[in-house]
Design an enzyme around this catalytic site. Structure first.
Site, PDB file in Angstrom:
ATOM      1  N   TYR A   1     -17.640  -6.530 -13.263  1.00 39.01           N
ATOM      2  CA  TYR A   1     -17.300  -6.430 -11.842  1.00 39.01           C
ATOM      3  C   TYR A   1     -17.242  -4.978 -11.393  1.00 39.01           C
ATOM      4  CZ  TYR A   1     -14.719  -6.261  -7.499  1.00 39.01           C
ATOM      5  OH  TYR A   1     -14.356  -5.984  -6.218  1.00 39.01           O
TER       6      TYR A   1
ATOM      7  N   HIS B   1     -18.319  -0.587   4.861  1.00 31.00           N
ATOM      8  CA  HIS B   1     -16.862  -0.506   4.954  1.00 31.00           C
ATOM      9  C   HIS B   1     -16.387   0.583   5.929  1.00 31.00           C
ATOM     10  CE1 HIS B   1     -17.063  -3.150   1.565  1.00 31.00           C
ATOM     11  NE2 HIS B   1     -15.763  -3.138   1.351  1.00 31.00           N
TER      12      HIS B   1
ATOM     13  N   ASN C   1     -11.825   2.162  -3.248  1.00 29.07           N
ATOM     14  CA  ASN C   1     -10.550   1.613  -3.721  1.00 29.07           C
ATOM     15  C   ASN C   1      -9.550   2.753  -3.904  1.00 29.07           C
ATOM     16  OD1 ASN C   1     -11.689  -1.084  -5.927  1.00 29.07           O
ATOM     17  ND2 ASN C   1     -11.251  -1.097  -3.760  1.00 29.07           N
TER      18      ASN C   1
ATOM     19  N   TYR D   1      32.873   9.152  14.727  1.00 32.69           N
ATOM     20  CA  TYR D   1      32.099   8.938  13.498  1.00 32.69           C
ATOM     21  C   TYR D   1      30.859   9.821  13.411  1.00 32.69           C
ATOM     22  CZ  TYR D   1      34.767   4.639  12.538  1.00 32.69           C
ATOM     23  OH  TYR D   1      35.766   3.730  12.269  1.00 32.69           O
TER      24      TYR D   1
ATOM     25  N   ARG E   1      32.477  12.926  12.017  1.00 34.37           N
ATOM     26  CA  ARG E   1      33.259  12.734  10.802  1.00 34.37           C
ATOM     27  C   ARG E   1      32.429  12.150   9.658  1.00 34.37           C
ATOM     28  NH1 ARG E   1      37.682   8.216  10.440  1.00 34.37           N
ATOM     29  NH2 ARG E   1      37.447   8.329  12.687  1.00 34.37           N
TER      30      ARG E   1
ATOM     31  N   PHE F   1      -4.770  -0.998  -6.531  1.00 32.37           N
ATOM     32  CA  PHE F   1      -5.050  -0.571  -5.157  1.00 32.37           C
ATOM     33  C   PHE F   1      -4.083  -1.180  -4.143  1.00 32.37           C
ATOM     34  CE2 PHE F   1      -8.456  -3.857  -6.186  1.00 32.37           C
ATOM     35  CZ  PHE F   1      -7.690  -4.937  -5.791  1.00 32.37           C
TER      36      PHE F   1
ATOM     37  N   GLU G   1      -8.172 -11.598  -0.627  1.00 29.42           N
ATOM     38  CA  GLU G   1      -7.066 -10.646  -0.466  1.00 29.42           C
ATOM     39  C   GLU G   1      -6.010 -11.324   0.394  1.00 29.42           C
ATOM     40  OE1 GLU G   1      -9.318  -7.512   1.279  1.00 29.42           O
ATOM     41  OE2 GLU G   1     -10.531  -7.244  -0.526  1.00 29.42           O
TER      42      GLU G   1
END
Length: 514
Positions: free
Chosen positions: A58, A88, A200, A284, A287, A333, A418
């Site tokens: 792969y 992409h 990736n 506050y 403080r 990734f 995914e």
């Protein structure tokens, strides 16, 4: 006069936050530690052997994502990698700024040089050459879900290596081939796995989160100084910073912040002037500075540790292991660690602004502060800081919405391959706006606190705080009557965004504490 850039040698797996901060701020050139090249070469040879042996692995000779079962013949592997980058490159939005891009390129070099990616030396050398020549990729800021890494933005980064798209040099856009030529670089023809190794990874989300971390550190420092100035302006008590209180609880950030506040106030003539006033408890926002800002510091410290690890990580897929020849598909990734780190930075940044805005409101309330209403003479004719506080409130409120965690969101992509994503890139990107908002809030508070202290003259604050007051006065004058305040606020934003704080404060900040 030309300044010689600082040369930084990157040792994969050992790049610290101070080095990353220096890269972010610029004026540096990069080299790779010589000992890293052997691992790069070994992993590259392993990929070449897989192709030569016609083994199906792969990412080397298959399709990607849902197309994993499609085998690609050897004579089309270069086309496969090129098409991956082109297909992409689908980002949208404004271009990422150069300071973030410097981190992206540097951390991509570090990741590839870990020796698990299988790329040729030439890929890493080209990235280094372009970085050192100031040739920056054009990367749109939107389009990544932080799942298979930052696919779209890293594809845009990788486009320039092919001579496609545009690049930036000193902010000017020009065709990538022209930029490469100016750097003396030929466009790359990608080898097996190289396109996937480039795309990736978590380098964009990590770099954006690092920008958020560095900005958060600056506003934390500003918030501590502004808080000390506000305490002086209302003639508050230093008793809540007694170390015994904080040691009794044991929270490390709280203990450290209380000690820093005590040091900032030490030797104050204003403090000495009301030491027997009988004041018991401040609100506050004064403080509980150690408790609130200490918790913010603890968040930033944890996030800094996560981001330093991620900046050194091998986060592409599959990973090559040269000790036994394995090539293993996994999920490094997936940017969930970065998403969580970004979310806790967001919480800290929002709270630094929230407590600052409350101290600002306290300064303007004459019933609580005992200072002139809205810190100006002739109230009524003059509105003083009244509407500046409205601006601070608007920004603090905006940060509440922006602080909503990005990591809890997920939309499946790639035909449900995914099916859980991190949204780390958005989670990290929104930190820039949040830090800008908080810098404005804290800057307004510091300007108002300086104004309040002026009403106590000729009394003097501590040496450290008087130095900060002098710096504030260099940026903005005393407000004796209403004037156009927007430029003053812009100047105080710059004050709150700077990195130079008293050593007692700077030593707390994670990227300086190494």
């Amino acid at each position: 006069m030309t300044t010689t850039p600082l040369s930084i040698c990157l040792t994969p797996g050992a790049v610290d936050l101070a080095t990353l901060r220096a890269i972010y701020h610029g004026g540096v050139t990069l080299t790779l530690a010589e000992e890293a090249w052997a691992d790069v070469d070994a992993a590259c040879q392993q990929v070449a052997d897989i192709v030569r042996q016609n083994r199906v692995v792969y990412g080397i000779n298959t399709g990607f994502g849902k197309l994993v079962s499609t085998s690609i013949p050897a004579d089309r592997l270069a086309e496969l990698q090129r098409n991956l980058v082109l297909s992409h490159s689908v980002g949208v939005g404004e271009l990422l700024p150069d300071n973030v891009l410097r981190l992206v390129m540097a951390t991509k070099v570090v990741s590839l040089a870990r020796g698990h990616s299988g790329v040729r030396r030439q890929v890493i050398e080209t990235l280094l050459t372009l970085f050192n020549a100031g040739v920056m990729p054009c990367v749109p800021e939107k389009g990544s879900v932080g799942a298979s890494g930052d696919l779209a933005p890293l594809a845009h980064m990788s486009l320039m290596l092919l001579g496609e798209g545009q690049v930036k040099i000193n902010g000017a856009l020009l065709p990538a081939r022209e930029g490469l030529a100016l750097a003396g670089v030929e466009p790359l023809v990608l080898g097996p796995k190289e396109g996937l190794a480039l795309l990736n990874g978590t380098q964009v989300s990590t770099s954006l989160a690092l920008r958020g971390l560095f900005g958060a550190e600056q506003v934390l420092g500003a918030g501590l100084v502004a808080g000390a100035l506000s305490l002086e302006a209302i003639r508050g008590s230093a008793k809540p910073f007694d170390s015994r209180i904080h040691k009794a609880r044991g929270q490390l950030g709280q203990i450290a912040v209380a000690a820093a506040m005590d040091t900032l106030l030490k030797g104050s003539g204003i403090m000495d002037s009301h030491i027997h006033c009988g004041r018991v408890q401040d609100p506050y926002s004064i403080r509980c500075i150690p408790q609130v800002m200490g918790a913010c510091l603890d968040n930033l410290t944890h996030a800094a540790r996560i981001l330093q690890i991620e900046a050194n990580a091998a986060s592409d897929n599959p990973l090559v292991f040269t000790d036994n020849g394995d090539v293993i598909s996994g999920g490094n990734f997936h940017a969930e660690p970065v998403a969580f780190a970004a979310d806790i930075i967001a919480l800290a940044v929002a709270e630094i602004g929230a407590i600052s805005e409350r101290r600002l409101a306290l300064l303007l309330d004459t019933g609580l502060s005992a200072l002139p209403p809205f810190l100006v003479a002739e109230g009524g004719v003059n509105s003083g800081f009244m509407i500046a506080q409205v601006t601070a409130a608007a920004l603090a409120s905006e940060n509440k919405s922006l602080a909503h965690p990005g990591s809890v969101d997920s939309l499946p992509t790639s035909a449900n391959q995914e099916d859980h994503v991190s949204m780390a890139t958005y989670a990290a990107r929104r930190l820039g706006a949040m830090c800008d908002n908080t810098a404005a809030v804290v800057g307004i508070e510091a300007m108002a606190a300086a104004q309040g202290i002026e009403f106590h003259r000729p009394l003097r604050s501590s040496t450290l705080l008087e130095q900060e007051l002098a710096r504030i006065r260099q940026a903005v004058p005393f407000l004796d009557k209403d004037r156009y305040l927007a430029p003053d606020i812009a100047a105080m934003c710059r004050w709150a965004s700077q990195a130079e704080w008293p050593e007692q404060v700077a030593a707390l900040l994670p990227s300086r504490a190494q």
